[in-house]
Design a protein around this motif. Structure first.
Motif, PDB file in Angstrom:
ATOM      1  N   MET A   1      -0.554  -7.797 -78.878  1.00 50.37           N
ATOM      2  CA  MET A   1      -0.419  -6.894 -77.997  1.00 50.37           C
ATOM      3  C   MET A   1      -1.446  -7.022 -77.119  1.00 50.37           C
ATOM      4  N   ARG A   2      -0.941  -7.389 -76.378  1.00 57.67           N
ATOM      5  CA  ARG A   2      -1.983  -7.197 -75.397  1.00 57.67           C
ATOM      6  C   ARG A   2      -1.409  -6.420 -74.246  1.00 57.67           C
ATOM      7  N   GLY A   3      -2.320  -5.724 -73.530  1.00 58.29           N
ATOM      8  CA  GLY A   3      -1.846  -5.048 -72.336  1.00 58.29           C
ATOM      9  C   GLY A   3      -1.199  -6.076 -71.431  1.00 58.29           C
ATOM     10  N   ARG A   4      -1.888  -7.154 -71.202  1.00 56.15           N
ATOM     11  CA  ARG A   4      -1.335  -8.240 -70.397  1.00 56.15           C
ATOM     12  C   ARG A   4      -0.499  -9.159 -71.284  1.00 56.15           C
ATOM     13  N   HIS A   5      -0.898  -9.321 -72.524  1.00 61.80           N
ATOM     14  CA  HIS A   5      -0.301 -10.362 -73.369  1.00 61.80           C
ATOM     15  C   HIS A   5       0.332  -9.818 -74.641  1.00 61.80           C
ATOM     16  N   GLY A   6       0.602  -8.960 -74.915  1.00 65.38           N
ATOM     17  CA  GLY A   6       1.204  -8.748 -76.226  1.00 65.38           C
ATOM     18  C   GLY A   6       0.627  -7.746 -77.017  1.00 65.38           C
ATOM     19  N   GLY A   9       2.450  -3.010 -75.672  1.00 64.09           N
ATOM     20  CA  GLY A   9       3.770  -2.475 -75.389  1.00 64.09           C
ATOM     21  C   GLY A   9       4.166  -1.479 -76.429  1.00 64.09           C
ATOM     22  N   VAL A  10       5.070  -0.613 -76.057  1.00 58.32           N
ATOM     23  CA  VAL A  10       5.516   0.422 -76.960  1.00 58.32           C
ATOM     24  C   VAL A  10       7.004   0.357 -77.117  1.00 58.32           C
ATOM     25  N   VAL A  11       7.491   0.801 -78.272  1.00 63.24           N
ATOM     26  CA  VAL A  11       8.906   0.681 -78.577  1.00 63.24           C
ATOM     27  C   VAL A  11       9.487   2.043 -78.882  1.00 63.24           C
ATOM     28  N   ALA A  12      10.603   2.344 -78.290  1.00 61.41           N
ATOM     29  CA  ALA A  12      11.180   3.669 -78.418  1.00 61.41           C
ATOM     30  C   ALA A  12      11.937   3.848 -79.722  1.00 61.41           C
ATOM     31  N   GLY A  13      12.424   5.053 -79.955  1.00 64.70           N
ATOM     32  CA  GLY A  13      13.107   5.400 -81.193  1.00 64.70           C
ATOM     33  C   GLY A  13      14.407   4.659 -81.361  1.00 64.70           C
ATOM     34  N   PHE A  14      14.820   4.529 -82.580  1.00 59.35           N
ATOM     35  CA  PHE A  14      16.000   3.744 -82.916  1.00 59.35           C
ATOM     36  C   PHE A  14      17.087   4.631 -83.508  1.00 59.35           C
ATOM     37  N   GLY A  15      17.404   5.720 -82.874  1.00 59.43           N
ATOM     38  CA  GLY A  15      18.462   6.572 -83.378  1.00 59.43           C
ATOM     39  C   GLY A  15      18.155   7.059 -84.771  1.00 59.43           C
ATOM     40  N   ASN A 105      10.660 -11.614 -71.211  1.00 62.69           N
ATOM     41  CA  ASN A 105       9.440 -11.977 -71.929  1.00 62.69           C
ATOM     42  C   ASN A 105       8.938 -10.697 -72.594  1.00 62.69           C
ATOM     43  N   THR A 106       9.195 -10.568 -73.895  1.00 64.81           N
ATOM     44  CA  THR A 106       8.974  -9.306 -74.586  1.00 64.81           C
ATOM     45  C   THR A 106       7.795  -9.345 -75.545  1.00 64.81           C
ATOM     46  N   ASP A 107       7.161  -8.204 -75.708  1.00 60.50           N
ATOM     47  CA  ASP A 107       6.126  -8.053 -76.718  1.00 60.50           C
ATOM     48  C   ASP A 107       6.769  -8.206 -78.089  1.00 60.50           C
ATOM     49  N   VAL A 108       6.009  -8.709 -79.059  1.00 58.60           N
ATOM     50  CA  VAL A 108       6.572  -8.965 -80.379  1.00 58.60           C
ATOM     51  C   VAL A 108       7.050  -7.699 -81.086  1.00 58.60           C
ATOM     52  N   VAL A 109       6.555  -6.531 -80.680  1.00 59.71           N
ATOM     53  CA  VAL A 109       6.980  -5.306 -81.366  1.00 59.71           C
ATOM     54  C   VAL A 109       8.203  -4.669 -80.724  1.00 59.71           C
ATOM     55  N   TRP A 110       8.783  -5.319 -79.729  1.00 60.61           N
ATOM     56  CA  TRP A 110       9.978  -4.756 -79.083  1.00 60.61           C
ATOM     57  C   TRP A 110      11.288  -5.278 -79.669  1.00 60.61           C
ATOM     58  N   THR A 111      11.231  -6.330 -80.467  1.00 64.88           N
ATOM     59  CA  THR A 111      12.458  -6.999 -80.914  1.00 64.88           C
ATOM     60  C   THR A 111      13.448  -6.044 -81.566  1.00 64.88           C
ATOM     61  N   ALA A 112      12.988  -5.261 -82.515  1.00 66.32           N
ATOM     62  CA  ALA A 112      13.904  -4.404 -83.269  1.00 66.32           C
ATOM     63  C   ALA A 112      14.582  -3.378 -82.375  1.00 66.32           C
ATOM     64  N   THR A 140       8.481 -12.028 -86.166  1.00 65.84           N
ATOM     65  CA  THR A 140       8.554 -11.010 -85.106  1.00 65.84           C
ATOM     66  C   THR A 140       9.817 -11.130 -84.269  1.00 65.84           C
ATOM     67  N   THR A 141      10.575 -12.197 -84.439  1.00 66.95           N
ATOM     68  CA  THR A 141      11.754 -12.433 -83.598  1.00 66.95           C
ATOM     69  C   THR A 141      13.051 -11.984 -84.259  1.00 66.95           C
ATOM     70  N   LYS A 142      12.963 -11.472 -85.479  1.00 69.04           N
ATOM     71  CA  LYS A 142      14.178 -11.165 -86.225  1.00 69.04           C
ATOM     72  C   LYS A 142      14.383  -9.671 -86.429  1.00 69.04           C
ATOM     73  N   TYR A 143      15.647  -9.314 -86.500  1.00 64.42           N
ATOM     74  CA  TYR A 143      16.055  -7.952 -86.811  1.00 64.42           C
ATOM     75  C   TYR A 143      17.162  -8.055 -87.845  1.00 64.42           C
ATOM     76  N   PHE A 144      16.937  -7.456 -89.024  1.00 64.43           N
ATOM     77  CA  PHE A 144      17.856  -7.609 -90.154  1.00 64.43           C
ATOM     78  C   PHE A 144      18.166  -9.086 -90.399  1.00 64.43           C
TER      79      PHE A 144
END
Length: 433
Positions: A1-6, A9-15, A105-112, A140-144
């Motif tokens: 995470m970086r502000g510039r690099h990864g 970033g923040v990830v919103a709720g998932f229902g 180009n997404t932060d690693v914590v946004w994938t899910a 970090t690239t996978k979801y389920f």
């Protein structure tokens, strides 16, 4: 995470989901487990939506692609430098089903979040050399257990330090503990020209989540446990936060450190205003620049982050490349991602920016290690790095972390109260199904 690099970033709720990312959901994954990527078809012009490219690398890479793909040109769309704002704009684009963005180009914590909401396409695993990449980056690239993004850059915090000043003070090795760091600063101070002791990323944004998580992990605790349950009642978690709080109180971290994000801290280090700096790999090339922009070129080195009783644990950062569900010419998008994440191109990227590649072999390349002596340190840091709390409702979680950590750092709350309140908030977030 970086502000510039990864990092960042923040990830919103998932229902209704409130599980740890990567854990199996009871009875909920049967259809997902057998799902296959849809056809990624269409050739033609595409766009790459990314945070502001302060490295100056990306346009050159695009030019290389564009010169050999005259009918499949890629146009760079630079979003704000702030990862929070990048994510917001990507989500707005998805919610309106706009085709303005093709590759993200997404932060690693946004994938899910992006996958769960149907904003990005599932990718074919057999078209990427995942077995040659660092395991942490691939996860970090996978979801389920399905691939929704391609590993692009990884990241982990490291300790940049003024080796010239430590040498002059007779200190032969970088500090391994927080106490050693503070002791080193006291010895170095007479030769430091008024430089502050330590800096990191402490402004109220995603970087603070990374630094807070690192401090907790480096004290031997976790923000959430292996089951995704908040674990901040552990006494060691308080010792981690106390390191940061007390460092502000005793001047180890200068007062202006509360305003530091990546770039503010980088500039301070390059101007000789910090003895030690917690930062991502991208700083290495910039701080070693010989064009007059850095006062510390050739005067610093890199070491693992210190911890409570020994070497600490870095936060895992990085970026992945995904294909927007609503973009056009997805066939071109897939081929472009394969180009940008190829081992050959990642080597060029490293050489030009010092940003961390995802291919394990590059960390052991003698040519690269000679150019970037920090690579073995970085490889170890990435290998032992701790992900940010893998809570599916990550946006709520990181906001809570930032609010409570910032309150403690600024003295609005005690460490004990901030952690108690954060434990309550995270418990509610995780349990709110």
């Amino acid at each position: 995470m970086r502000g510039r690099h990864g990092l960042a970033g923040v990830v919103a709720g998932f229902g209704a989901l409130a599980l740890v990312v990567g854990l199996s959901a009871c009875g909920e994954t049967k259809t997902t487990d057998t799902a296959k990527p849809g056809a990624l078809e269409g050739k033609g012009p595409i766009t790459l939506a990314t945070g502001k490219d302060t490295s100056g690398y990306l346009q050159g890479a695009l030019d290389k692609w564009n010169s050999s793909h005259p009918n499949e040109q890629v146009r760079l769309i630079e979003l704000p430098e702030s990862a929070d704002q990048q994510r917001q704009q990507m989500i707005q684009n998805a919610q309106t089903k706009s085709d303005a963005y093709t590759v993200l180009n997404t932060d690693v914590v946004w994938t899910a979040e992006f996958a769960a909401n149907g904003w990005i396409e599932q990718l074919p695993e057999d078209q990427f050399a995942l077995d040659k990449m660092l395991k942490g980056a691939v996860e970090t690239t996978k979801y389920f257990n399905k691939l929704y993004a391609a590993p692009y850059l990884t990241d982990a915090g490291m300790l940049y330090y003024r080796k010239d000043l430590l040498d002059a003070a007779g200190i032969t090795a970088p500090p391994k503990t927080w106490d050693e760091l503070k002791s080193a600063c006291q010895k170095v101070a007479p030769q430091a020209g008024g430089a502050g002791c330590y800096g990191g990323q402490f402004e109220k944004y995603e970087g603070l989540t990374c630094n807070f998580s690192e401090a907790v992990a480096s004290a031997g605790a976790n923000v959430v446990d292996d089951q995704g349950k908040p674990a901040l009642s552990d006494a060691k978690a308080k010792q981690g936060l106390d390191f940061l709080v007390k460092s502000f109180q005793d001047g180890t971290i200068p007062k202006e450190g509360i305003t530091y994000k990546e770039e503010e801290g980088r500039r301070a280090f390059q101007e000789g205003k910090l003895i030690f700096h917690r930062q991502w790999p991208y700083q290495y090339a910039k701080a070693n620049a010989t064009d007059g922009s850095s006062k510390v070129a050739g005067k610093f080195a890199v070491a693992p982050l210190p911890g409570l009783t020994g070497p600490g644990k870095a936060t895992l950062g990085g970026h992945n490349l995904a294909i927007s569900k609503f973009g056009k010419n997805k066939g071109t998008a897939l081929e472009f991602i394969k180009f940008l994440t190829s081992e050959a191109e990642e080597k060029v990227h490293l050489q030009k920016t010092s940003e961390a590649p995802v291919y394990a072999a590059l960390y052991d390349d003698p040519e690269l290690v000679k150019q970037f002596p920090y690579l073995p340190v970085l490889k170890d840091a990435v290998g032992s790095a701790v992900p940010r709390p893998r809570i599916v409702k990550y946006n709520d979680a990181t906001t809570a972390i930032q609010d409570e950590a910032y309150a403690a750092l600024t003295g609005t709350k005690s460490s004990e109260q901030a952690l108690k309140d954060l434990q309550t908030k995270l418990t509610s977030i995780v349990g709110n199904k």
